[in-house]
Design a protein around this motif. Structure first.
Motif, PDB file in Angstrom:
ATOM      1  N   LEU A 365       0.822  -1.203   0.000  1.00  0.00           N
ATOM      2  CA  LEU A 365       0.000   0.000   0.000  1.00  0.00           C
ATOM      3  C   LEU A 365       0.861   1.260   0.000  1.00  0.00           C
ATOM      4  CD1 LEU A 365      -2.826   1.190   0.100  1.00  0.00           C
ATOM      5  CD2 LEU A 365      -2.792   0.942   2.580  1.00  0.00           C
ATOM      6  N   ALA A 366       2.010   1.213   0.679  1.00  0.00           N
ATOM      7  CA  ALA A 366       2.881   2.381   0.729  1.00  0.00           C
ATOM      8  C   ALA A 366       3.443   2.723  -0.648  1.00  0.00           C
ATOM      9  CB  ALA A 366       4.028   2.146   1.716  1.00  0.00           C
ATOM     10  N   GLY A 367       3.489   1.734  -1.544  1.00  0.00           N
ATOM     11  CA  GLY A 367       3.960   1.975  -2.896  1.00  0.00           C
ATOM     12  C   GLY A 367       2.853   2.326  -3.873  1.00  0.00           C
ATOM     13  N   ARG A 368       1.624   2.382  -3.370  1.00  0.00           N
ATOM     14  CA  ARG A 368       0.465   2.722  -4.216  1.00  0.00           C
ATOM     15  C   ARG A 368      -0.416   3.742  -3.497  1.00  0.00           C
ATOM     16  NH1 ARG A 368      -2.622  -2.647  -5.395  1.00  0.00           N
ATOM     17  NH2 ARG A 368      -4.132  -1.123  -6.183  1.00  0.00           N
ATOM     18  N   ARG A 369       0.203   4.807  -2.991  1.00  0.00           N
ATOM     19  CA  ARG A 369      -0.549   5.756  -2.174  1.00  0.00           C
ATOM     20  C   ARG A 369      -1.664   6.430  -2.956  1.00  0.00           C
ATOM     21  NH1 ARG A 369       1.853   6.287   2.758  1.00  0.00           N
ATOM     22  NH2 ARG A 369       4.001   5.543   2.882  1.00  0.00           N
ATOM     23  N   GLU A 370      -1.487   6.553  -4.279  1.00  0.00           N
ATOM     24  CA  GLU A 370      -2.559   7.162  -5.075  1.00  0.00           C
ATOM     25  C   GLU A 370      -3.792   6.273  -5.154  1.00  0.00           C
ATOM     26  OE1 GLU A 370       0.298   5.631  -6.009  1.00  0.00           O
ATOM     27  OE2 GLU A 370       0.629   6.138  -8.128  1.00  0.00           O
ATOM     28  N   ILE A 372      -5.009   4.743  -2.440  1.00  0.00           N
ATOM     29  CA  ILE A 372      -5.623   4.656  -1.114  1.00  0.00           C
ATOM     30  C   ILE A 372      -7.067   5.145  -1.147  1.00  0.00           C
ATOM     31  CG2 ILE A 372      -5.570   5.632   1.212  1.00  0.00           C
ATOM     32  CD1 ILE A 372      -2.529   5.442   1.097  1.00  0.00           C
ATOM     33  N   GLU A 373      -7.311   6.272  -1.812  1.00  0.00           N
ATOM     34  CA  GLU A 373      -8.675   6.823  -1.822  1.00  0.00           C
ATOM     35  C   GLU A 373      -9.692   5.866  -2.447  1.00  0.00           C
ATOM     36  OE1 GLU A 373     -11.024  10.997  -2.723  1.00  0.00           O
ATOM     37  OE2 GLU A 373      -9.087  10.620  -3.696  1.00  0.00           O
ATOM     38  N   PRO A 374      -9.453   5.311  -3.651  1.00  0.00           N
ATOM     39  CA  PRO A 374     -10.455   4.374  -4.191  1.00  0.00           C
ATOM     40  C   PRO A 374     -10.600   3.120  -3.345  1.00  0.00           C
ATOM     41  CG  PRO A 374      -8.511   4.477  -5.613  1.00  0.00           C
ATOM     42  CD  PRO A 374      -8.390   5.599  -4.646  1.00  0.00           C
ATOM     43  N   ASN A 375      -9.542   2.718  -2.636  1.00  0.00           N
ATOM     44  CA  ASN A 375      -9.656   1.542  -1.770  1.00  0.00           C
ATOM     45  C   ASN A 375     -10.444   1.861  -0.505  1.00  0.00           C
ATOM     46  OD1 ASN A 375      -8.078  -1.157  -2.450  1.00  0.00           O
ATOM     47  ND2 ASN A 375      -6.954   0.531  -3.401  1.00  0.00           N
ATOM     48  N   ILE A 376     -10.383   3.106  -0.039  1.00  0.00           N
ATOM     49  CA  ILE A 376     -11.241   3.507   1.091  1.00  0.00           C
ATOM     50  C   ILE A 376     -12.710   3.354   0.698  1.00  0.00           C
ATOM     51  CG2 ILE A 376     -12.001   5.489   2.450  1.00  0.00           C
ATOM     52  CD1 ILE A 376      -9.094   6.442   2.499  1.00  0.00           C
ATOM     53  N   ASP A 377     -13.048   3.844  -0.495  1.00  0.00           N
ATOM     54  CA  ASP A 377     -14.431   3.724  -0.975  1.00  0.00           C
ATOM     55  C   ASP A 377     -14.825   2.259  -1.138  1.00  0.00           C
ATOM     56  OD1 ASP A 377     -14.653   6.489  -1.048  1.00  0.00           O
ATOM     57  OD2 ASP A 377     -13.927   6.600  -3.119  1.00  0.00           O
ATOM     58  N   TYR A 401      -8.439  12.054   7.312  1.00  0.00           N
ATOM     59  CA  TYR A 401      -7.969  10.667   7.239  1.00  0.00           C
ATOM     60  C   TYR A 401      -7.190  10.421   5.956  1.00  0.00           C
ATOM     61  CZ  TYR A 401      -7.927   5.584   7.416  1.00  0.00           C
ATOM     62  OH  TYR A 401      -7.518   4.274   7.435  1.00  0.00           O
ATOM     63  N   LEU A 402      -7.692  10.934   4.834  1.00  0.00           N
ATOM     64  CA  LEU A 402      -7.008  10.715   3.557  1.00  0.00           C
ATOM     65  C   LEU A 402      -5.636  11.393   3.550  1.00  0.00           C
ATOM     66  CD1 LEU A 402      -7.188   9.499   0.741  1.00  0.00           C
ATOM     67  CD2 LEU A 402      -8.287  11.607  -0.040  1.00  0.00           C
ATOM     68  N   PHE A 416      -2.875  -3.544   2.437  1.00  0.00           N
ATOM     69  CA  PHE A 416      -4.309  -3.372   2.199  1.00  0.00           C
ATOM     70  C   PHE A 416      -5.140  -4.054   3.289  1.00  0.00           C
ATOM     71  CE2 PHE A 416      -2.356  -2.625  -1.863  1.00  0.00           C
ATOM     72  CZ  PHE A 416      -3.047  -1.524  -2.328  1.00  0.00           C
ATOM     73  N   ARG A 417      -4.616  -5.097   3.875  1.00  0.00           N
ATOM     74  CA  ARG A 417      -5.326  -5.760   4.963  1.00  0.00           C
ATOM     75  C   ARG A 417      -5.464  -4.813   6.157  1.00  0.00           C
ATOM     76  NH1 ARG A 417      -2.264 -10.722   5.796  1.00  0.00           N
ATOM     77  NH2 ARG A 417      -3.290 -11.372   3.875  1.00  0.00           N
ATOM     78  N   GLU A 418      -4.419  -4.040   6.414  1.00  0.00           N
ATOM     79  CA  GLU A 418      -4.459  -3.100   7.538  1.00  0.00           C
ATOM     80  C   GLU A 418      -5.386  -1.932   7.246  1.00  0.00           C
ATOM     81  OE1 GLU A 418      -1.165  -1.621  10.682  1.00  0.00           O
ATOM     82  OE2 GLU A 418      -0.650  -1.335   8.569  1.00  0.00           O
ATOM     83  N   LEU A 419      -5.392  -1.461   5.987  1.00  0.00           N
ATOM     84  CA  LEU A 419      -6.331  -0.396   5.610  1.00  0.00           C
ATOM     85  C   LEU A 419      -7.767  -0.873   5.778  1.00  0.00           C
ATOM     86  CD1 LEU A 419      -6.902   2.406   4.382  1.00  0.00           C
ATOM     87  CD2 LEU A 419      -6.822   1.314   2.131  1.00  0.00           C
ATOM     88  N   SER A 420      -8.027  -2.106   5.375  1.00  0.00           N
ATOM     89  CA  SER A 420      -9.374  -2.663   5.521  1.00  0.00           C
ATOM     90  C   SER A 420      -9.794  -2.701   6.988  1.00  0.00           C
ATOM     91  CB  SER A 420      -9.419  -4.072   4.911  1.00  0.00           C
ATOM     92  OG  SER A 420     -10.680  -4.675   5.124  1.00  0.00           O
ATOM     93  N   ALA A 421      -8.860  -3.129   7.863  1.00  0.00           N
ATOM     94  CA  ALA A 421      -9.174  -3.181   9.289  1.00  0.00           C
ATOM     95  C   ALA A 421      -9.429  -1.786   9.847  1.00  0.00           C
ATOM     96  CB  ALA A 421      -8.032  -3.854  10.041  1.00  0.00           C
ATOM     97  N   SER A 422      -8.656  -0.808   9.378  1.00  0.00           N
ATOM     98  CA  SER A 422      -8.826   0.570   9.852  1.00  0.00           C
ATOM     99  C   SER A 422     -10.204   1.114   9.481  1.00  0.00           C
ATOM    100  CB  SER A 422      -7.727   1.452   9.262  1.00  0.00           C
ATOM    101  OG  SER A 422      -7.903   2.805   9.626  1.00  0.00           O
ATOM    102  N   ILE A 423     -10.602   0.928   8.239  1.00  0.00           N
ATOM    103  CA  ILE A 423     -11.917   1.415   7.799  1.00  0.00           C
ATOM    104  C   ILE A 423     -13.026   0.673   8.536  1.00  0.00           C
ATOM    105  CG2 ILE A 423     -13.475   1.645   5.829  1.00  0.00           C
ATOM    106  CD1 ILE A 423     -11.078   3.527   5.764  1.00  0.00           C
ATOM    107  N   THR A 424     -12.854  -0.633   8.738  1.00  0.00           N
ATOM    108  CA  THR A 424     -13.872  -1.428   9.440  1.00  0.00           C
ATOM    109  C   THR A 424     -14.061  -0.938  10.865  1.00  0.00           C
ATOM    110  OG1 THR A 424     -13.403  -3.376   8.080  1.00  0.00           O
ATOM    111  CG2 THR A 424     -14.480  -3.753  10.200  1.00  0.00           C
TER     112      THR A 424
END
Length: 538
Positions: A365-370, A372-377, A401-402, A416-424
């Motif tokens: 995820l750190a290598g695909r920061r652009e 992050i926003e569509p993955n939040i959605d 947050y963004l 991405f697993r950690e981002l998913s947990a954060s949003i959840t």
């Protein structure tokens, strides 16, 4: 200059062979009929025939008959030895050699491949060679006429088939649409913005629908290797390329006899505790897909057996002398440098070569920061599907947050697993379906603690307030270092001397305190604030 039309085709060993007497002129013969079409002049016919005496005799008779009905047509006899005209490999190889050696002159000649004659295998081979443009030709199909006119029945009819799909806009558009649907499916409908990742997905889609060779997905834990492998399986099942199930195993959890048993199964009594036979995961994946995550953790013995299973589709269960078969497609995943493990003797070179045909890097995820926003959605939509409750951010909460999630400060060690947990977490705790700023700040603090990030609350945030979140990482780290020096110095001048201990030596007049004062003023800070903060912390 008039372009010549050249036809290539087999002798029809049944339809062209209708006897030697005058009655043969009352029968429809495809090779003869091809040269009798009123609106298709064949200038040259390359007539492929067998090498035994009977086939040669038939070829010579056809050449003479064509000379009578179409004197403009030159017939060239092309002997070809086929031991088994129903053997696909032999026929394809022979026709490929023929087309490779043939002196095509596309500037002056148009080419047709007559697919009415020859075995069904030959017709398929003609189709494949023409569609792949080994033959710069169109296909021609002849057939007896349906009219009762006797002359028309003898001559027959013909139809031309052009395999250049680029000429058929609707077909080309349909295929392009299906491909775009496949790309969107692999990305789960997420509108990814990372160019390198999008290129990888495009290649993965092509390989997935065109090949059953092993694939290797390389990336850190949580980068989505397992998720992508499952989507590849679903894509291939949707295209009817796989019928079996998706079988997944994390090789890091396999050890000793348990590894052998889990992968290859075991016979009853193979080891202590083996009360009954076990099928094993390779057998369970028959007709489907086997995903071996963290394949670099497999032992060398398991690697040797896996290589045999991949190459031969056969293997021995542990403790059994009876081989089992399993035809599966392998996708392997790893976060390790397998080439380095080969050099260390920890991974078999032959297995690495076998699974390294198609290797795709999945950045974290750190290598695909652009992205992050569509993955939040995406995560919010997934939460809504699973919980039946739609949750959204307040406008300012989303911005905060963004900004944090996309900054270099966010480590995203779990990707991405950690981002998913954060949003959840935030979606679950959100009241009235809204994530507010307080929840965002609490989640940011939780992530910082989880990553072991030094929390400078009371220093940067305490001194600058919300504006601390707007700092670039470069400015933030530099300012934190300056503040740390100031907190341990006796005065503003002492701080300046420590911070500018090299540059001050080349100046005629030292102005350390003034330089430091101006630097702090850029951020709305002064020495008194820093001392007060240091006193409170003490």
């Amino acid at each position: 200059m008039i372009r010549k039309t050249v036809a290539i085709g087999f002798i029809g060993t049944t339809l062209d062979r209708v006897g030697k007497g005058a009655n043969r002129w009352n029968k429809w013969r495809p090779s003869i009929g091809l040269c009798q079409q009123p609106d298709l002049l064949i200038h040259r016919l390359e007539l492929i025939h067998g090498v035994d005496a009977r086939d040669i005799s038939l070829a010579e008779r056809l050449r003479e008959d064509i000379r009578q009905v179409s004197p403009e047509t030159e017939v060239r006899l092309q002997p070809m030895q086929l031991r088994n005209p129903w053997d696909f490999e032999e026929v394809y190889g022979a026709l490929h050699d023929f087309t490779s050696a043939y002196p095509f002159d596309t500037e002056h000649e148009d080419y047709l491949v007559h697919i009415t004659t020859g075995t069904h295998v030959a017709q398929i081979c003609w189709f494949l060679l023409t569609e792949a443009r080994y033959l710069p030709a169109r296909l021609v199909q002849t057939s007896p006429a349906r009219k009762r006119d006797e002359a028309a029945q003898v001559t027959g009819t013909h139809a031309l088939i052009d395999l250049d799909l680029s000429r058929y806009d609707r077909i080309a558009t349909r295929f392009q649409h299906e491909r775009l649907e496949g790309l969107a499916f692999l990305k789960s409908g997420i509108n990814t913005r990372n160019a390198a990742f999008n290129r990888s997905i495009e290649q993965i889609e092509r390989v997935a629908v065109r090949s059953r060779a092993p694939m290797l997905l390389v990336g850190p834990t949580g980068a989505g290797k397992s998720f992508l492998a499952r989507r590849i399986h679903e894509l291939k099942r949707g295209r009817h390329q796989l019928q079996g199930r998706f079988v997944e195993v994390n090789c890091a959890t396999l050890r000793g006899d348990g590894a052998m048993s889990a992968l290859f199964g075991h016979a009853k009594g193979a080891f202590t505790g083996a009360q009954s036979a076990r099928e094993g995961l390779l057998r369970a994946a028959d007709g489907g897909m086997l995903f071996l995550d963290e394949i670099g953790e497999l032992g060398l013995d398991e690697q040797a057996m896996l290589l045999k299973a991949v190459e031969e589709k056969r293997f021995f269960p542990l403790g059994s002398d009876r081989e089992l078969e399993s035809d599966f497609q392998l996708i392997a995943g790893t976060h390790r440098d397998l080439r380095g493990r080969v050099a260390e003797g920890l991974f078999r070179e032959d297995l690495y070569a076998r699974i390294n045909l198609w290797t795709f890097e999945l950045p974290g995820l750190a290598g695909r920061r652009e992205d992050i926003e569509p993955n939040i959605d995406f995560e919010l939509q997934r939460h809504a599907r699973e919980q039946g409750r739609m949750v959204r951010f307040n406008l300012e909460a989303r911005r905060r947050y963004l900004a944090f999630a996309s900054s270099a400060e966010a480590a995203w060690q779990g990707n991405f697993r950690e981002l998913s947990a954060s949003i959840t977490r935030m979606a679950t705790l959100a009241d009235s379906g809204r994530i507010d700023e307080a929840q965002v700040l609490e989640e940011i603090d939780r992530l910082r603690r989880a990553w072991g990030v030094r929390n400078e609350q009371g220093v940067l945030e305490g001194l600058l307030g919300e504006s601390a979140q707007q700092l670039d990482l470069f400015d933030r780290l530099q300012l934190e270092a300056v503040i740390d020096v100031c907190r341990h110095a006796d005065s503003l001048s002492d701080s300046g001397r420590r911070l500018f201990d090299r540059s001050r030596l080349v100046k005629a007049s030292a102005n350390d305190a003034d330089r430091l004062r101006k630097y702090l003023a850029r951020f709305g800070l002064d020495w008194a604030q820093l001392r007060a903060a240091a006193t409170r912390k003490a």
